[in-house]
Design a protein around this motif. Structure first.
Motif, short mmCIF file in Angstrom:
data_model
loop_
_atom_site.label_atom_id
_atom_site.label_comp_id
_atom_site.label_asym_id
_atom_site.label_seq_id
_atom_site.Cartn_x
_atom_site.Cartn_y
_atom_site.Cartn_z
N UNK A 52 9.43 1.50 -15.88
CA UNK A 52 9.60 0.46 -14.87
C UNK A 52 9.33 0.98 -13.46
N UNK A 53 9.89 2.16 -13.17
CA UNK A 53 9.71 2.74 -11.83
C UNK A 53 8.24 2.99 -11.52
N UNK A 54 7.51 3.61 -12.46
CA UNK A 54 6.09 3.89 -12.18
C UNK A 54 5.35 2.60 -11.92
N UNK A 55 5.66 1.57 -12.72
CA UNK A 55 4.93 0.32 -12.58
C UNK A 55 5.15 -0.29 -11.19
N UNK A 56 6.41 -0.45 -10.79
CA UNK A 56 6.68 -1.12 -9.51
C UNK A 56 6.32 -0.21 -8.33
N UNK A 57 6.54 1.10 -8.46
CA UNK A 57 6.19 1.99 -7.34
C UNK A 57 4.70 2.00 -7.08
N UNK A 58 3.92 1.94 -8.14
CA UNK A 58 2.48 1.93 -7.97
C UNK A 58 2.04 0.62 -7.30
N UNK A 59 2.64 -0.50 -7.69
CA UNK A 59 2.32 -1.78 -7.03
C UNK A 59 2.72 -1.75 -5.56
N UNK A 60 3.92 -1.21 -5.28
CA UNK A 60 4.39 -1.17 -3.89
C UNK A 60 3.49 -0.29 -3.03
N UNK A 61 3.02 0.83 -3.61
CA UNK A 61 2.14 1.72 -2.87
C UNK A 61 0.84 1.02 -2.51
N UNK A 62 0.27 0.29 -3.48
CA UNK A 62 -0.99 -0.42 -3.22
C UNK A 62 -0.77 -1.55 -2.22
N UNK A 63 0.36 -2.22 -2.34
CA UNK A 63 0.67 -3.30 -1.40
C UNK A 63 0.81 -2.75 0.03
N UNK A 64 1.41 -1.57 0.14
CA UNK A 64 1.59 -0.92 1.45
C UNK A 64 0.24 -0.66 2.11
N UNK A 65 -0.70 -0.14 1.32
CA UNK A 65 -2.04 0.13 1.85
C UNK A 65 -2.67 -1.16 2.40
N UNK A 66 -2.50 -2.26 1.65
CA UNK A 66 -3.04 -3.54 2.11
C UNK A 66 -2.36 -3.97 3.41
N UNK A 67 -1.01 -3.90 3.42
CA UNK A 67 -0.23 -4.33 4.59
C UNK A 67 -0.62 -3.58 5.86
N UNK A 68 -0.88 -2.27 5.69
CA UNK A 68 -1.07 -1.44 6.88
C UNK A 68 -2.51 -1.40 7.39
N UNK A 69 -3.40 -2.09 6.72
CA UNK A 69 -4.80 -2.08 7.13
C UNK A 69 -5.00 -2.93 8.39
N UNK A 70 -5.30 -2.31 9.52
CA UNK A 70 -5.40 -3.07 10.77
C UNK A 70 -6.68 -3.91 10.87
N UNK A 71 -7.64 -3.62 9.98
CA UNK A 71 -8.92 -4.33 10.00
C UNK A 71 -8.84 -5.73 9.39
N UNK A 72 -7.81 -5.95 8.58
CA UNK A 72 -7.80 -7.19 7.77
C UNK A 72 -6.95 -8.29 8.37
N UNK A 73 -7.43 -9.52 8.26
CA UNK A 73 -6.64 -10.69 8.66
C UNK A 73 -5.53 -10.89 7.63
N UNK A 74 -4.54 -11.72 7.99
CA UNK A 74 -3.45 -11.98 7.04
C UNK A 74 -3.94 -12.80 5.85
N UNK A 75 -4.96 -13.61 6.07
CA UNK A 75 -5.54 -14.33 4.93
C UNK A 75 -6.15 -13.35 3.93
#
Lengths: 189, 189
Positions: A52-75
């Motif tokens: 369970x931990x690996x699954x959710x941690x990996x998703x959270x890590x990828x989501x973090x990368x998306x969130x922190x990308x300053x190039x991308x609009x919120x859409x």
């Protein structure tokens, strides 16, 4: 060996269910002893927690990368989170199955930890929506919590029906979903 | 008595799980004999099938009423089907839990019958979308099957989070979801 035990267990839990799979089944399938199992994991439940931990941690890590990308609009960020979920369900099919079906076999404090990580994933979708509303990328007349649950539902439900060998890919499905979510289904009348 | 056995079983299956509940547990809870159970049901699985059938047949019946109403636009029909799903999950909470979680404990030909009825529900959503596209009530550039799965996902996922004692009602949630589905989330920029 730890990774082999994890992979074999994911397969067995997905096929037969967590409760129906014994540690004996796992070590038999790998042709090792119970001692080997207990060298890496203290119990079957700790192994489930590890999955369970690996699954959710990996998703959270990828989501973090998306969130922190300053190039991308919120859409674009919303689009990428929808794709992330559908893609992960495709790529990690068996892990997703164990993740969605066997969470109720975790006990405290494991259950609360996984629940709080799931909550974080959801709240970070709310954050994308809230920031996008402030920039007028999204309409701001709907409650972010319910919208986030709608987005999650649309994407996560694909776990029950998505067939990687079918006509649509993870990418084309997320394109269709983001069109519905952003533009809506209304026609010209 | 048949209905009492059904209701008690729904409660026990929802609490403990289908596999973990024995016929003995059910008759003990009702203070009757196993003979009484077998007078109404041939097996625990037949009882589970009975619960699944009532759940999906009742949904299909309500969907049919919506579909056949000549007064309503297809947009309104879509709205009512979304409301139907969320309302039913609220109203029939325990049955919904058994329905979503225990389907895998049905064996053939029961499983195929329930699967075909679930398919029918989904195809009738496609039918609303297709007819609405022809009348230009809905945009016609997206594949109806994937759109129907998106609509179903959004509504059905509420099973995992909807709290009838929370801020939003089944009705306000379906209003929000239909706004997203019809109008989309795009803001002014």
């Amino acid at each position: 060996m730890k990774e082999q035990i994890r992979q074999m267990s994911i397969q067995l839990f997905a096929e037969k269910g967590f409760k129906e799979t014994s540690i004996q089944d796992i070590v038999n399938a790998l042709n090792v002893t119970k001692g080997t199992f207990y060298y890496y994991f203290t119990s079957k439940e700790q192994l489930l927690m590890d999955i369970h931990l690996s699954y959710i941690d990996s998703l959270l890590q990828k989501q973090k990368t998306i969130l922190e990308d300053p190039q991308k609009s919120y859409r674009e960020k919303l689009h990428e989170v929808v794709y992330l979920l559908i893609h992960d369900i495709e790529k990690e099919g068996l892990s997703a199955k164990v993740y969605f079906r066997e969470m109720r076999n975790l006990s405290e404090p494991h259950l609360s930890l996984i629940a709080s990580k799931r909550d974080l994933f959801r709240r970070q979708i709310e954050e994308i929506l809230r920031s996008g509303m402030e920039k007028q990328e999204f309409r701001d007349d709907l409650p972010v919590d319910i919208v986030a649950l709608g987005v999650l539902g649309m994407a996560n439900w694909s776990y029950f029906w998505f067939d990687p060998s079918g006509r649509e890919t993870d990418s084309s499905i997320s394109d269709i979903f983001i069109k519905i979510l952003l533009e809506g289904l209304k026609g010209s009348t």
